[in-house]
Design a protein around this motif. Structure first.
Motif, PDB file in Angstrom:
ATOM      1  N   ALA A  34       4.688   8.949  -4.196  1.00 21.90           N
ATOM      2  CA  ALA A  34       4.781   9.585  -5.574  1.00 21.90           C
ATOM      3  C   ALA A  34       6.236   8.460  -5.823  1.00 21.90           C
ATOM      4  O   ALA A  34       6.554   8.255  -7.018  1.00 21.90           O
ATOM      5  N   SER A  35       7.016   8.446  -4.903  1.00 21.22           N
ATOM      6  CA  SER A  35       8.217   7.603  -5.405  1.00 21.22           C
ATOM      7  C   SER A  35       8.300   6.000  -5.381  1.00 21.22           C
ATOM      8  O   SER A  35       9.195   5.429  -5.331  1.00 21.22           O
ATOM      9  N   GLY A  36       7.018   5.540  -5.021  1.00 23.15           N
ATOM     10  CA  GLY A  36       6.741   4.168  -4.590  1.00 23.15           C
ATOM     11  C   GLY A  36       6.866   3.365  -5.922  1.00 23.15           C
ATOM     12  O   GLY A  36       6.513   3.850  -7.050  1.00 23.15           O
ATOM     13  N   LYS A  37       7.462   2.137  -5.798  1.00 17.10           N
ATOM     14  CA  LYS A  37       7.571   1.041  -6.900  1.00 17.10           C
ATOM     15  C   LYS A  37       6.333   0.993  -7.782  1.00 17.10           C
ATOM     16  O   LYS A  37       6.436   0.801  -8.866  1.00 17.10           O
ATOM     17  N   TYR A  38       5.309   0.784  -6.936  1.00 25.88           N
ATOM     18  CA  TYR A  38       4.020   0.392  -7.769  1.00 25.88           C
ATOM     19  C   TYR A  38       3.169   1.614  -7.819  1.00 25.88           C
ATOM     20  O   TYR A  38       1.917   1.361  -7.691  1.00 25.88           O
ATOM     21  N   ASN A  39       3.552   3.040  -7.901  1.00 26.04           N
ATOM     22  CA  ASN A  39       2.693   4.098  -7.670  1.00 26.04           C
ATOM     23  C   ASN A  39       1.723   4.314  -8.943  1.00 26.04           C
ATOM     24  O   ASN A  39       0.475   4.503  -8.795  1.00 26.04           O
ATOM     25  N   ALA A  40       2.448   3.663  -9.948  1.00 29.28           N
ATOM     26  CA  ALA A  40       1.478   4.042 -11.373  1.00 29.28           C
ATOM     27  C   ALA A  40       0.585   2.963 -11.498  1.00 29.28           C
ATOM     28  O   ALA A  40      -0.545   2.959 -12.010  1.00 29.28           O
ATOM     29  N   ASP A  91       3.676  11.793  -0.165  1.00 31.05           N
ATOM     30  CA  ASP A  91       2.337  10.984  -0.279  1.00 31.05           C
ATOM     31  C   ASP A  91       1.670  11.822  -1.380  1.00 31.05           C
ATOM     32  O   ASP A  91       1.419  13.098  -1.412  1.00 31.05           O
ATOM     33  N   GLU A  92       1.212  11.245  -2.317  1.00 28.84           N
ATOM     34  CA  GLU A  92       0.424  11.828  -3.570  1.00 28.84           C
ATOM     35  C   GLU A  92      -1.362  11.933  -3.475  1.00 28.84           C
ATOM     36  O   GLU A  92      -1.791  12.487  -4.153  1.00 28.84           O
ATOM     37  N   SER A  93      -1.586  11.044  -2.386  1.00 25.30           N
ATOM     38  CA  SER A  93      -3.108  11.067  -2.128  1.00 25.30           C
ATOM     39  C   SER A  93      -3.426  12.595  -1.733  1.00 25.30           C
ATOM     40  O   SER A  93      -2.541  13.191  -1.342  1.00 25.30           O
ATOM     41  N   ASP A  94      -4.938  12.586  -1.357  1.00 32.78           N
ATOM     42  CA  ASP A  94      -5.270  13.727  -0.613  1.00 32.78           C
ATOM     43  C   ASP A  94      -5.524  13.479   0.716  1.00 32.78           C
ATOM     44  O   ASP A  94      -6.256  14.170   1.526  1.00 32.78           O
ATOM     45  N   ASN A  95      -4.850  12.663   1.389  1.00 32.79           N
ATOM     46  CA  ASN A  95      -4.947  12.056   2.872  1.00 32.79           C
ATOM     47  C   ASN A  95      -4.515  13.287   3.667  1.00 32.79           C
ATOM     48  O   ASN A  95      -5.135  13.416   4.791  1.00 32.79           O
ATOM     49  N   GLU A 120       0.666  -1.120  -0.095  1.00 31.38           N
ATOM     50  CA  GLU A 120      -0.112   0.157   0.087  1.00 31.38           C
ATOM     51  C   GLU A 120       0.828   1.305   0.076  1.00 31.38           C
ATOM     52  O   GLU A 120       0.672   2.258  -0.683  1.00 31.38           O
ATOM     53  N   SER A 121       1.883   1.039   0.733  1.00 31.45           N
ATOM     54  CA  SER A 121       2.718   2.563   0.935  1.00 31.45           C
ATOM     55  C   SER A 121       3.384   2.642  -0.326  1.00 31.45           C
ATOM     56  O   SER A 121       3.689   3.825  -0.731  1.00 31.45           O
ATOM     57  N   ASP A 122       4.034   1.526  -1.040  1.00 29.16           N
ATOM     58  CA  ASP A 122       4.647   1.741  -2.368  1.00 29.16           C
ATOM     59  C   ASP A 122       3.722   2.099  -3.609  1.00 29.16           C
ATOM     60  O   ASP A 122       4.165   2.632  -4.570  1.00 29.16           O
ATOM     61  N   MET A 123       2.503   1.845  -3.411  1.00 24.87           N
ATOM     62  CA  MET A 123       1.523   2.301  -4.394  1.00 24.87           C
ATOM     63  C   MET A 123       1.014   3.786  -4.249  1.00 24.87           C
ATOM     64  O   MET A 123       1.064   4.342  -5.100  1.00 24.87           O
ATOM     65  N   LYS A 124       0.920   4.022  -2.880  1.00 27.60           N
ATOM     66  CA  LYS A 124       0.496   5.601  -2.736  1.00 27.60           C
ATOM     67  C   LYS A 124       1.513   6.609  -2.573  1.00 27.60           C
ATOM     68  O   LYS A 124       1.403   7.784  -2.665  1.00 27.60           O
TER      69      LYS A 124
END
Length: 830
Positions: free
Chosen positions: A239-245, A665-669, A233-237
């Motif tokens: 911006a520099s996470g491996k699975y962000n895309a 973090d790229e979300s609006d959290n 979840e962290s790697d997805m959310k």
């Protein structure tokens, strides 16, 4: 050229639409690039050589998710921007919104040049978010942008749809759950006029949250069950996470499944296209049932019904007092939303209007009542010999409406005639004068159009600047309410160094608004000093909350070096605050002694939310909450302690979620957490209000006793009269349960005490002695030495007014920290 705006735009989080009012009816324009569709997905994609908006942009989400942006309305009014991979540059939410608005212009096939428009916003949008929306309109080329709250737009759409039926007077709710925001408004129809009575909302609750819930609560756990990931979840959310895309790809697929679940009992989501940490290809399918989805969103929908219950409680209403709940916004297509809201509230849901286009339709009806108000330099309209300035109501439920006009130019030998377009009314030829008045009969429940024509003696038409007169005999809206209190930060007289809020405009007051407030200055300003400053800070939020619980929207400083002459402590400053219908906020400050005015228009378009600063604020608030719980427990006030302990659980959750936020973090959290933090601060303030009321009452009675004694010994008749006036109203302000109201009265009594004290020689001599002892700390020793000599001479000659002036001058020579300490002891700031 039409003299009313007529165009309305719903600038939505997930979908946008544009409509036009045309002679009594509203047309929603269809998307020329997506035949038959009346909405435009609010998604923008970038390629090196082109920009795409809408469904075409969504198609590139899986190919190049780092160059596609959606749901940017959620970050409107923030300092955040989106990094666009294809461009290697960033775009702000305002930039992206402007692109959507420009694309909507291409929908219009009527040959109009769009220079004025009504754009809708959530009712809970704050002033900064509203300003950002207007800026997007300006970037899109609109010369005039009027904002309209979405629940009002929905109400207008519904009322005009029903205008030929018997609309009952009474109350209804507008439940607006869109792609990114939620609003609920209580609307009243009375005497043919609609009015928003109250509203609640959440700018971070909507369909995109449901998409994220599917991804974060259902899909990610399923992926982690099947494959090997340490922190997916962290790697997805991040911006520099491996699975962000891949995160954005899953959001798109979750949205498609969500839409499918409105019609079917289950939906399949394919998860593929990447590897786990052991190099295994992720490729499988997850089935989501409607019941799973309903369970997922239940708490979110419960939060919406809680807001409605809060409104009903505030207004002392029962469910049976409400006719229906009007469902608006794309997320109300979800069957569970409609069913659950009706079951919980026991109020019928009304789904008669199209939830996806109702807002744009209502905006167009509103636009038909708003005049264009810009100078069109492009239009080659020649100056007319006869100029007509009309005045009339654009909407009215009366049988006749007064039309008045002022005529400029030579009216000698001219005539006028007003006719209704349907042929049902004709004034006949009348002599034209500098002022004309006519009662225009209206066809009920219809748009009435009248034409005013000017003729010469030979009945030749004389050209004027007059367009059609349009009057809606349907329902009108009685203005837009402000969503939150507007406050001024002022010094807290009982707690030197601290501040409190003074209410300027109360929540639900109808725009536009204006108020002037006069204060005595609590410091002297020298025209040569840039360090001596008056600060005017305007905030948005509950006025009973502490300043840190509210949002800043305007800040003005007046330093001494901006003044034409010195201004003494105690002289008046008059602050005038105005807010327009579209939430432009302007402040002027007039310094009486300097005869000088300072003005500023506040239109901030960004709010900066640093994750590091947010974490510090959350920690500070958590510590304050712990202190309040400890204090309540020590006092054996278990009711307050229990309420605060419940807040502690929410506070701990916010702390945990804030702590896990990545700095990129790229979300609006972060914005959601900031909102939650602010609401907790407000609830702490509300829970401890009884304690603060009790302390305020105790302080008031202490000050009252001291003041009465001071008046008996040294007061005059005027001071006794002011004292009696305050005491006579004790029963009113002591029963308000507002610590601020009680404190204000204590401050007034304290002011009488200080006024008397500064006439007493012994008091003046004591202060002089005190200041003399601290003289070594003072700034300009040559001035200080001179002032001390004058003070000693004044004491010797019993020149008490002169000694008073010396004391103030010595006080101003102290360093700031020493001034604050001395102010605490002897009340220089009062």
């Amino acid at each position: 050229m039409e003299n009313t705006i007529n165009f309305g735009i719903d600038l939505g989080t997930t979908n946008s639409a544009i409509a036009k009012f045309i002679k009594g009816e509203v047309v929603v324009f269809t998307n020329p690039q997506d035949f038959g569709r009346s909405t435009l997905p609010s998604v923008v994609s970038f390629r090196k050589d082109k920009i795409m908006i809408g469904n075409k942009a969504k198609e590139f989400l899986e190919k190049d998710p780092k160059s596609v942006v959606g749901a940017f309305k959620r970050k409107m009014g923030t300092a955040e921007s989106f990094k666009i991979k294809a461009l290697n540059e960033t775009k702000t939410p305002v930039d992206l919104s402007a692109l959507v608005l420009k694309e909507l212009k291409t929908f219009v096939n009527t040959g109009d040049s769009l220079e004025s428009v009504v754009i809708t916003i959530p009712a809970s949008f704050d002033t900064i978010q509203s300003n950002a929306t207007k800026e997007a309109g300006a970037q899109a080329g609109f010369k005039q942008v009027i904002l309209l709250q979405e629940p009002i737009a929905a109400s207008l759409a519904y009322a005009n749809m029903k205008k030929k039926m018997d609309m009952k007077e009474g109350l209804w709710l507008v439940y607006d759950l869109g792609g990114g925001t939620f609003d609920v408004a209580l609307v009243e129809i009375k005497n043919g006029e609609m009015k928003v009575i109250d509203h609640e909302g959440n700018n971070f609750l909507g369909g995109v949250d449901f998409d994220r819930m599917i991804v974060e609560k259902l899909l990610i756990p399923k992926i982690e069950e099947e494959y090997s990931f340490s922190s997916l979840e962290s790697d997805m959310k991040s911006a520099s996470g491996k699975y962000n895309a891949k995160y954005y790809v899953l959001l798109r697929r979750a949205e498609e499944a969500k839409i499918l679940l409105s019609a079917k009992s289950s939906a399949d989501i394919v998860i593929d296209g990447f590897e786990d940490e052991r190099g295994n290809d992720v490729d499988f399918e997850v089935t989501i049932t409607r019941s799973e989805f309903n369970d997922l969103i239940k708490s979110a929908i419960d939060s919406t019904t809680d807001m409605i219950k809060k409104i009903l409680t505030n207004k002392s209403l029962k469910s049976t007092d409400i006719q229906f709940t009007l469902m608006v916004g794309g997320s109300t297509y979800i069957p569970y939303v409609r069913q659950h809201v009706q079951e919980v509230l026991q109020i019928p849901t009304n789904c008669e209007i199209d939830p996806t286009t109702a807002i744009a339709i209502g905006a167009a009806y509103y636009a038909a009542t708003k005049p264009k108000e810009f100078n069109n330099v492009v239009q080659a309209r020649k100056e007319n010999a006869i100029s007509i300035k009309p005045a009339y109501q654009k909407a009215s439920k009366e049988k006749e409406e007064l039309f008045a006009a002022r005529i400029s130019g030579n009216v000698e030998g001219l005539f006028y005639r007003i006719t209704r377009e349907d042929g049902g009314f004709d004034t006949g030829l009348k002599k034209l004068s500098e002022r004309i008045n006519e009662d225009l009969p209206l066809v009920e429940d219809a748009f009435n159009f009248f034409k005013l024509t000017v003729y010469d003696e030979l009945n030749n038409i004389v050209e004027t600047n007059m367009d059609l007169i349009g009057i809606n005999s349907g329902f009108a809206i009685s203005g837009q309410p402000i969503p939150e209190d507007i406050c001024l930060e002022v010094d807290d007289g009982d707690n030197p160094g601290q501040t409190r809020l003074l209410l300027v405009f109360q929540k639900n007051s109808v725009l536009p608004l204006k108020r002037s407030i006069t204060f005595p200055l609590n410091k002297t300003l020298s025209k040569e000093s840039s360090d001596q400053v008056i600060r005017i800070n305007i905030l948005e939020g509950p006025h009973l909350s502490p300043p840190e619980a509210n949002k800043g929207i305007g800040y003005m400083e007046i330093s001494g070096d901006k003044l034409k002459k010195d201004v003494s402590k105690g002289s008046d400053i008059e602050i005038t605050i105005t807010m327009t219908e579209s939430r432009d906020l302007s402040v002027s400050a007039y310094l009486n002694m300097a005869d000088q005015e300072f003005k500023e228009i506040f239109n901030p378009k960004k709010r900066h939310t640093s994750i590091e600063y947010l974490k510090e604020q959350v920690v500070d608030l958590s510590e304050k909450l712990d202190e309040e719980i400890e204090h309540a427990t020590e006092k054996e006030d278990y009711e307050i302690a229990g309420a605060l302990t419940k807040l502690k659980k929410e506070m701990e959750q916010v702390e945990d979620e804030t702590e896990t936020l990545a700095l990129d973090d790229e979300s609006d959290n972060r914005y959601k957490l900031e909102d939650r933090k602010r609401k907790i601060a407000q609830e702490i303030s509300a829970a401890t209000q009884n304690k603060r009321v009790q302390l305020a009452k105790e302080h008031y009675f202490e000050i009252k006793e001291e003041c009465e004694k001071m008046i008996d010994e040294n007061g005059n008749d005027y001071e006794r009269q002011v004292f009696n006036g305050i005491v006579e109203k004790e029963e009113i302000f002591l029963t308000t349960n507002s610590p601020l109201k009680i404190q204000e009265k204590a401050d007034e009594l304290d002011g009488i005490i200080r006024q008397i004290q500064w006439r007493i020689p012994e008091f003046l001599v004591d202060i002089f002695s005190w200041l003399k002892r601290d003289s070594a700390k003072m700034n300009d020793q040559n001035v200080v030495k001179y002032l001390i000599e004058i003070g000693e001479s004044a004491i010797e000659n019993q020149q008490w007014d002169r000694l008073k002036d010396v004391n103030y001058s010595l006080f101003d020579q102290l360093p700031r920290t020493s001034r604050e300490q001395l102010n605490t002891r002897i009340g220089f700031g009062s």
